[in-house]
Design a protein around this motif. Structure first.
Motif, mmCIF file in Angstrom:
data_model
loop_
_atom_site.group_PDB
_atom_site.id
_atom_site.type_symbol
_atom_site.label_atom_id
_atom_site.label_comp_id
_atom_site.label_asym_id
_atom_site.label_seq_id
_atom_site.Cartn_x
_atom_site.Cartn_y
_atom_site.Cartn_z
ATOM 1 N N LEU A 53 -45.872 93.921 78.022
ATOM 2 C CA LEU A 53 -44.996 94.137 76.797
ATOM 3 C C LEU A 53 -46.258 93.935 75.260
ATOM 4 C CD1 LEU A 53 -41.978 92.862 77.237
ATOM 5 C CD2 LEU A 53 -42.668 94.612 78.444
ATOM 6 N N ARG A 95 -46.162 93.767 71.411
ATOM 7 C CA ARG A 95 -45.446 93.147 70.205
ATOM 8 C C ARG A 95 -44.018 93.655 69.562
ATOM 9 N NH1 ARG A 95 -50.054 91.554 65.713
ATOM 10 N NH2 ARG A 95 -51.437 90.348 66.602
ATOM 11 N N HIS A 121 -42.209 95.259 72.209
ATOM 12 C CA HIS A 121 -41.096 94.086 73.124
ATOM 13 C C HIS A 121 -40.994 95.765 74.227
ATOM 14 C CE1 HIS A 121 -40.587 90.912 71.204
ATOM 15 N NE2 HIS A 121 -39.241 91.087 69.943
ATOM 16 N N ARG A 145 -34.005 96.369 73.303
ATOM 17 C CA ARG A 145 -35.248 95.720 72.822
ATOM 18 C C ARG A 145 -35.142 94.203 72.476
ATOM 19 N NH1 ARG A 145 -39.458 98.907 70.143
ATOM 20 N NH2 ARG A 145 -37.859 100.744 69.938
ATOM 21 N N ARG A 189 -36.023 91.880 75.577
ATOM 22 C CA ARG A 189 -37.011 92.181 75.980
ATOM 23 C C ARG A 189 -38.083 90.593 75.578
ATOM 24 N NH1 ARG A 189 -38.131 97.975 74.714
ATOM 25 N NH2 ARG A 189 -36.458 99.127 76.140
ATOM 26 N N LYS A 190 -36.998 90.183 74.594
ATOM 27 C CA LYS A 190 -38.131 88.666 74.218
ATOM 28 C C LYS A 190 -38.814 87.808 74.942
ATOM 29 C CE LYS A 190 -37.118 89.781 69.344
ATOM 30 N NZ LYS A 190 -36.458 89.004 68.482
ATOM 31 N N LEU A 233 -39.308 87.014 77.983
ATOM 32 C CA LEU A 233 -39.579 87.832 78.873
ATOM 33 C C LEU A 233 -38.914 87.252 81.305
ATOM 34 C CD1 LEU A 233 -43.373 86.173 78.444
ATOM 35 C CD2 LEU A 233 -41.791 88.640 78.151
ATOM 36 N N ARG A 273 -46.854 88.999 77.396
ATOM 37 C CA ARG A 273 -47.103 89.636 76.135
ATOM 38 C C ARG A 273 -48.638 89.945 75.788
ATOM 39 N NH1 ARG A 273 -43.392 87.283 74.182
ATOM 40 N NH2 ARG A 273 -41.008 88.161 74.541
#
Length: 557
Positions: free
Chosen positions: A475, A477, A479, A519, A522-523, A525, A556
């Protein structure tokens, strides 16, 4: 209160993996002795596992009070776990291991073959007929007959009484090797008084008496004399008497003999060093064997249980460089089928038959006899020992039940139906079965010893059933998915029944699941990983019908 207890952790309710504890003292301060430390072998449900061992955590937790380990004989199901378990039972290598010369030779050879050293444990040798002490126990090794050199029963003496632990035995009055079962000594022990008989149950469902090993030798001699081409005889590698009988029968028929199989050669080397192979003509090498006429050749080899990498299975697939069998040759199974091995044995036999080879099994000719007592021999033991308590061991539930019924029928005063993990109080007072202690199975997986989780065999089983899918997702930045994720499917069909590429279906399902997430979500993981994994499994189930093991790696940048 000082008590004498018997605690089996293996071999009671199953064939193999024999492991017995004897304890002396009050419940919270007992001294312990182990009798036998065996293995059993993994089936197809344990992919990659080398050996199945008894779970001995109970005595590991009490190892400061462990005074010794006594081995009755050198069959794998009685001593095969020693190298693996001894470091756990005695980390400082202070607990003595007591065994006969042949067992010690086999242990050292086995250790050398595994790149280890048996000398890291203090091995003490005893002779059949000798007496010795292990902590509070005084033991006498009583000679018996079995299908291996130097087997013994143990008379275990304490002030509470004598326990007779038979180990594996039979009453063969005409063995091909070794002393007779010492009937007179068993009678004398009976006269002295036997508190409990802990007795082999393997053949408790078979009537009569086992044929003698000499009769088997005659049967093998007849088959070899009558054969026209090569003769290959497969038997248990530890049966030194049988190996010697086959080699002598071959010599009488004017044939030369080749040994095939690493374990077979290892056993014969130990037996030869101890003088058990006297008068046996030298075995030929594989290089020499090719120059011997077919009607002058005999092979003694491993593989009686259908082991895929053993010599007989390789011959049945024509995979050996210097040795081959052909139409008109004879293969003799001088062995019994161990329960659970029927399928691979039959597969090997069918391949041999398809090659035009005659296969001779026990029942067609007398080419094998068990090393365990049948019902008439068990009655003889009861008559000799006259125990107050009878405990059947060494067998599955059906064997133990049949043996217990026979003991009761023959008038043994108290018969206990014992299973692995039972704490059996033998004395003082009335015998009784107490609380169950932890027991079960652990596994040797190369250098790792542990349960299913510790060896990873549970996931390995899933892999063998439904394959493995690995996906890597990166991913950015914002996301969002960066670059192209990578997916590798192993052990998964390449195309679905509808004709679509399964890799593409799984890939699209995972990408769709991730992109449908908010979105902000999606922070996390791990949430991305879980969503992709679930989508892959669901897609596989929809298009294939199975759910593979899935590993998703998310990072990420």
């Amino acid at each position: 209160m000082t008590e004498l207890v018997f605690v089996p952790l293996g071999g009671v309710g199953e064939i193999g993996m024999n492991f017995a504890l004897y304890g002396w003292g009050p419940e919270n301060d007992r001294q312990w002795m182990i009798v036998d430390c065996g293995v059993t072998f993994p089936g197809p449900d344990l992919p990659g596992i080398d050996l199945v061992l008894p779970d001995v955590q109970y005595i590991i937790e009490r190892r400061e009070a462990l005074k010794g380990i006594v081995i009755t004989h050198a069959h794998e199901d009685h001593y095969g776990a020693l190298l693996a378990l001894y470091p756990l039972l005695s980390p400082e290598a202070t607990v003595p291991v007591l065994m006969t010369d042949f067992a010690a030779g086999m242990l050292e050879s086995k250790a050398a073959g595994d790149g280890m050293s048996a000398m890291e444990m203090p091995v003490e040798i005893f002779k059949p007929g000798s007496r010795f002490d292990v902590g509070p126990f005084n033991l006498e090794a009583v000679a018996v007959t079995h299908s291996i050199p130097e087997p013994v029963s143990l008379a275990i003496r304490t002030s509470a009484g004598t326990v007779l632990h038979t180990g594996d035995w039979k009453n063969d009055t005409d063995p091909s090797m070794g002393p007779l079962t010492d009937a007179s000594r068993f009678r004398e022990l009976g006269d002295e008084g036997v508190l409990a008989l802990i007795c082999d149950s393997t053949n408790a469902m078979r009537d009569g008496e086992s044929p003698s090993e000499r009769e088997v030798s005659a049967g093998l001699r007849k088959v070899i004399l009558d054969a026209e081409g090569r003769v290959a005889v497969t038997t248990f590698s530890s049966n030194v008497g049988r190996i010697k009988s086959i080699a002598m029968a071959a010599a009488e028929a004017g044939r030369q003999t080749l040994l095939l199989g690493r374990s077979m050669k290892r056993v014969v080397d130990v037996a030869d060093q101890l003088g058990y192979m006297e008068d046996v003509p030298p075995f030929v090498t594989e290089e020499e064997f090719g120059y011997i006429p077919r009607d002058k050749a005999v092979i003694i080899l491993t593989g009686s249980q259908g082991e895929p990498r053993a010599a007989l299975a390789k011959l049945s697939r024509d995979e050996m460089r210097n040795i081959a069998l052909s139409a008109g040759d004879t293969v003799v199974y001088s062995s019994r089928n161990i329960p659970g091995n029927e399928k691979p044995i039959l597969e090997t036999i069918n391949r041999l038959i398809d090659m035009g080879i005659r296969v001779v099994q026990d029942g067609e000719e007398l080419v094998h006899v068990s090393g365990h007592p049948r019902r008439s021999e068990l009655r003889q033991m009861y008559d000799w020992a006259r125990p107050k308590i009878g405990i059947p061991v060494h067998g599955e539930a059906a064997h133990l039940s049949a043996h217990a019924a026979l003991m009761r029928e023959e008038g043994v005063p108290t018969v206990l139906d014992v299973r692995n993990g039972d704490v059996v109080k033998l004395a003082p007072g009335e015998p009784e079965i107490g609380n169950d202690v932890p027991h079960g199975r652990i596994f040797k997986d190369a250098h790792v010893i542990g349960d299913e989780a510790q060896t990873g065999v549970a996931d390995r089983r899933r892999l063998s059933f439904a394959g493995h899918v690995v996906m890597s997702i990166i991913l950015n930045r914002q996301h969002e998915i960066a670059n192209d994720p990578q997916l590798v499917a192993i052990g998964v069909p390449p195309v679905s029944p509808s004709g679509k590429d399964i890799d593409d279906l799984l890939y699209d399902a995972a990408i769709g699941a991730v992109e449908s997430m908010p979105r902000g979500r999606r922070k996390d993981l791990s949430a991305v990983e879980d969503a992709a994994s679930r989508a892959i499994r669901a897609s596989a189930r929809e298009h294939w019908g199975k759910k593979p093991l899935v590993t998703v790696l998310v990072d990420r940048i």
